[in-house]
Design a protein around this motif. Structure first.
Motif, PDB file in Angstrom:
ATOM      1  N   UNK A  59      49.545  26.880  33.378  1.00  0.00           N
ATOM      2  CA  UNK A  59      48.752  27.876  34.109  1.00  0.00           C
ATOM      3  C   UNK A  59      47.515  27.271  34.771  1.00  0.00           C
ATOM      4  N   UNK A  60      47.011  27.963  35.765  1.00  0.00           N
ATOM      5  CA  UNK A  60      45.811  27.517  36.456  1.00  0.00           C
ATOM      6  C   UNK A  60      46.082  26.274  37.280  1.00  0.00           C
ATOM      7  N   UNK A  61      45.202  25.308  37.175  1.00  0.00           N
ATOM      8  CA  UNK A  61      45.331  24.059  37.939  1.00  0.00           C
ATOM      9  C   UNK A  61      46.483  23.184  37.460  1.00  0.00           C
ATOM     10  N   UNK A  62      47.039  23.504  36.300  1.00  0.00           N
ATOM     11  CA  UNK A  62      48.177  22.729  35.810  1.00  0.00           C
ATOM     12  C   UNK A  62      47.804  21.492  35.033  1.00  0.00           C
ATOM     13  N   UNK A  63      46.534  21.378  34.658  1.00  0.00           N
ATOM     14  CA  UNK A  63      46.060  20.226  33.894  1.00  0.00           C
ATOM     15  C   UNK A  63      45.223  20.706  32.713  1.00  0.00           C
ATOM     16  N   UNK A  64      45.127  19.866  31.698  1.00  0.00           N
ATOM     17  CA  UNK A  64      44.238  20.128  30.561  1.00  0.00           C
ATOM     18  C   UNK A  64      43.189  19.021  30.529  1.00  0.00           C
ATOM     19  N   UNK A  65      41.951  19.387  30.812  1.00  0.00           N
ATOM     20  CA  UNK A  65      40.851  18.419  30.816  1.00  0.00           C
ATOM     21  C   UNK A  65      40.450  18.078  29.388  1.00  0.00           C
ATOM     22  N   UNK A  66      40.263  16.799  29.130  1.00  0.00           N
ATOM     23  CA  UNK A  66      39.772  16.341  27.827  1.00  0.00           C
ATOM     24  C   UNK A  66      38.249  16.518  27.827  1.00  0.00           C
ATOM     25  N   UNK A  67      37.811  17.685  27.389  1.00  0.00           N
ATOM     26  CA  UNK A  67      36.391  18.025  27.494  1.00  0.00           C
ATOM     27  C   UNK A  67      35.517  17.101  26.659  1.00  0.00           C
ATOM     28  N   UNK A  68      36.003  16.694  25.509  1.00  0.00           N
ATOM     29  CA  UNK A  68      35.214  15.787  24.672  1.00  0.00           C
ATOM     30  C   UNK A  68      34.952  14.480  25.415  1.00  0.00           C
ATOM     31  N   UNK A  69      35.958  13.977  26.079  1.00  0.00           N
ATOM     32  CA  UNK A  69      35.799  12.737  26.829  1.00  0.00           C
ATOM     33  C   UNK A  69      34.876  12.931  28.024  1.00  0.00           C
ATOM     34  N   UNK A  70      34.974  14.093  28.687  1.00  0.00           N
ATOM     35  CA  UNK A  70      34.091  14.397  29.817  1.00  0.00           C
ATOM     36  C   UNK A  70      32.643  14.419  29.358  1.00  0.00           C
ATOM     37  N   UNK A  71      32.377  15.097  28.246  1.00  0.00           N
ATOM     38  CA  UNK A  71      30.996  15.189  27.756  1.00  0.00           C
ATOM     39  C   UNK A  71      30.458  13.812  27.366  1.00  0.00           C
ATOM     40  N   UNK A  72      31.311  13.015  26.764  1.00  0.00           N
ATOM     41  CA  UNK A  72      30.893  11.656  26.397  1.00  0.00           C
ATOM     42  C   UNK A  72      30.601  10.829  27.649  1.00  0.00           C
ATOM     43  N   UNK A  73      31.473  10.926  28.645  1.00  0.00           N
ATOM     44  CA  UNK A  73      31.294  10.150  29.876  1.00  0.00           C
ATOM     45  C   UNK A  73      30.078  10.618  30.667  1.00  0.00           C
ATOM     46  N   UNK A  74      29.751  11.896  30.574  1.00  0.00           N
ATOM     47  CA  UNK A  74      28.603  12.416  31.327  1.00  0.00           C
ATOM     48  C   UNK A  74      27.289  11.855  30.810  1.00  0.00           C
ATOM     49  N   UNK A  75      27.288  11.351  29.581  1.00  0.00           N
ATOM     50  CA  UNK A  75      26.080  10.712  29.065  1.00  0.00           C
ATOM     51  C   UNK A  75      25.866   9.359  29.740  1.00  0.00           C
ATOM     52  N   UNK A  76      26.932   8.779  30.243  1.00  0.00           N
ATOM     53  CA  UNK A  76      26.838   7.532  31.019  1.00  0.00           C
ATOM     54  C   UNK A  76      26.495   7.858  32.469  1.00  0.00           C
ATOM     55  N   UNK A  77      27.218   8.845  33.035  1.00  0.00           N
ATOM     56  CA  UNK A  77      26.975   9.272  34.414  1.00  0.00           C
ATOM     57  C   UNK A  77      27.287   8.176  35.422  1.00  0.00           C
ATOM     58  N   UNK A  78      26.678   8.270  36.577  1.00  0.00           N
ATOM     59  CA  UNK A  78      26.828   7.237  37.602  1.00  0.00           C
ATOM     60  C   UNK A  78      25.751   7.445  38.657  1.00  0.00           C
ATOM     61  N   UNK A  79      25.551   6.428  39.456  1.00  0.00           N
ATOM     62  CA  UNK A  79      24.633   6.531  40.602  1.00  0.00           C
ATOM     63  C   UNK A  79      25.305   5.916  41.820  1.00  0.00           C
ATOM     64  N   UNK A  80      26.583   6.241  41.995  1.00  0.00           N
ATOM     65  CA  UNK A  80      27.390   5.614  43.048  1.00  0.00           C
ATOM     66  C   UNK A  80      26.843   5.939  44.434  1.00  0.00           C
ATOM     67  N   UNK A  81      26.774   4.927  45.272  1.00  0.00           N
ATOM     68  CA  UNK A  81      26.426   5.081  46.688  1.00  0.00           C
ATOM     69  C   UNK A  81      27.400   4.254  47.509  1.00  0.00           C
ATOM     70  N   UNK A  82      27.768   4.756  48.681  1.00  0.00           N
ATOM     71  CA  UNK A  82      28.658   3.944  49.499  1.00  0.00           C
ATOM     72  C   UNK A  82      27.887   2.769  50.097  1.00  0.00           C
TER      73      UNK A  82
END
Length: 400
Positions: free
Chosen positions: A364-387
């Motif tokens: 259902x929905x978008x057809x994917x299941x996001x690994x929220x725990x991994x997202x929250x962990x990765x968001x503590x790293x974040x990024x500052x990407x610039x082209x």
């Protein structure tokens, strides 16, 4: 009918109860993405991907400003909220505001599909195909090792690839640069044969005066399409290009609404449109753009160098749009350092490539299941990407 009986409309009303939006969260995650989670009073949540590459914090600020429109609004009233956000501001459109709307829209469709227990394409009229052809990137920003990269993609299951045509380009550049570009395409064609499609991205790096000589040099190796032959602000040049080359012309990644596409449709100047599901108003708007394109006999190939949510949203439109011809994916793209497309999914097999295609999503929905725990962990790293910022040999700024 007694209270224990349920009519079809009653089932829908029950599914839509408690749909007021109660929470809005943003997660800036590697390599250069931003995810949005919207939560409703009944505990449902949906995911979106609102970002402008290199301007993630600016889009985050826009969503923060829009939060007052979201909290308390019924999440199932997607079109109403889209119109409120778009028309409620005197100034509208552009990459930042439309990317903010895009992520919100994706998350609301995800919620509605989950509430009704169906994939989003079912709510857009149902699937028109059983699988969707995709293509992967080769060669990087400054194209190199393209033949070996193309072979690796084919071995990984792809039947189509795309590469940048050139690196830095002067307004009018040398025959050597033209020959280099043509030779790269020839090397890929020789490596993979005629059964593999090869898209060529001019990336807005090529100015009008160079299109003629570059496209003519590439014709013998039959590119699948030429993408962004000029910057979107110079789209009037596309009319002349149509009569000059037999190669299909594609554009649209830097066009943000159906209003931006009106002129190229009326001019008959494009063969393929490439709206981005994270920049062009989300699922709601890109589905409308796709329908407009169909009326002008123009194909759809959504732009998607971003993450799994944007890719999933694009596929939902692809599976419901008869003119969708191929879908870009960022699997293994050169920007993906620190994380790749599948890394934030609980089940990466939903995007399993089989002979150049990905299957019809069933969840259902978008057809994917996001690994929220991994997202929250990765968001503590974040990024500052610039082209990158590129300069010509004389020190002048040039298009990246």
């Amino acid at each position: 009918m007694n209270k224990s009986e349920t009519s079809p409309s009653g089932e829908v009303n029950s599914a839509m109860s408690g749909m007021e939006i109660t929470g809005v969260e943003l997660f800036k995650v590697p390599p250069r993405w931003m995810f949005l989670k919207i939560t409703t009073a009944n505990g449902l949540s949906g995911w979106g991907e609102p970002v402008v590459e290199g301007r993630a914090d600016t889009v985050a600020a826009a969503i923060k400003e829009l939060e007052s429109y979201l909290i308390g609004h019924p999440a199932n009233r997607i079109e109403d909220l889209w119109q409120i956000i778009f028309r409620g501001g005197f100034y509208r459109g552009g990459p930042i505001l439309m990317s903010a709307i895009s992520g919100i829209d994706q998350a609301l469709w995800d919620i509605k599909g989950k509430a009704l227990g169906v994939p989003i394409y079912e709510l857009l009229g149902g699937a028109v195909r059983d699988k969707m052809k995709i293509y992967g990137w080769i060669g990087g920003d400054k194209p190199h090792d393209v033949a070996s990269s193309a072979i690796a993609r084919v071995e990984a299951g792809f039947k189509a690839v795309k590469m940048n045509a050139t690196s830095e380009m002067e307004w009018i550049d040398s025959p050597a640069k033209v020959k280099e570009a043509a030779d790269r395409l020839a090397a890929v064609r020789e490596a993979v044969g005629d059964e593999v499609s090869i898209g060529i991205d001019f990336h807005g790096r090529v100015h009008k005066g160079m299109f003629k000589v570059l496209s003519r040099a590439m014709e013998p190796n039959h590119p699948f399409f030429i993408e962004e032959p000029v910057l979107a602000e110079n789209n009037e040049a596309l009319r002349a290009f149509q009569s000059f080359t037999p190669i299909p012309i594609a554009t649209g990644e830097r066009m943000y609404s159906r209003w931006d596409f009106k002129q190229v449709f009326n001019d008959g100047s494009v063969d393929i449109i490439q709206p981005d599901l994270s920049h062009a108003g989300g699922i709601s708007e890109v589905k409308k753009i796709a329908s407009m394109a169909e009326a002008y006999d123009v194909a759809l190939a959504p732009h998607c160098p971003l993450g799994p949510i944007s890719f999933a949203a694009a596929l939902q439109v692809d599976f419901s749009a008869i003119n969708a011809m191929i879908q870009e994916t960022s699997m293994g793209i050169h920007y993906n350092k620190g994380a790749d497309l599948l890394d934030y999914l609980k089940d990466p097999t939903v995007f399993k490539i089989d002979n150049g295609y990905v299957p019809l999503p069933k969840m259902p929905g978008l057809g994917i299941a996001i690994d929220e725990e991994k997202v929250r962990e990765a968001s503590r790293i974040g990024h500052s990407w610039k082209n990158p910022v590129w300069r010509n040999e004389d020190g002048s700024i040039t298009e990246w």
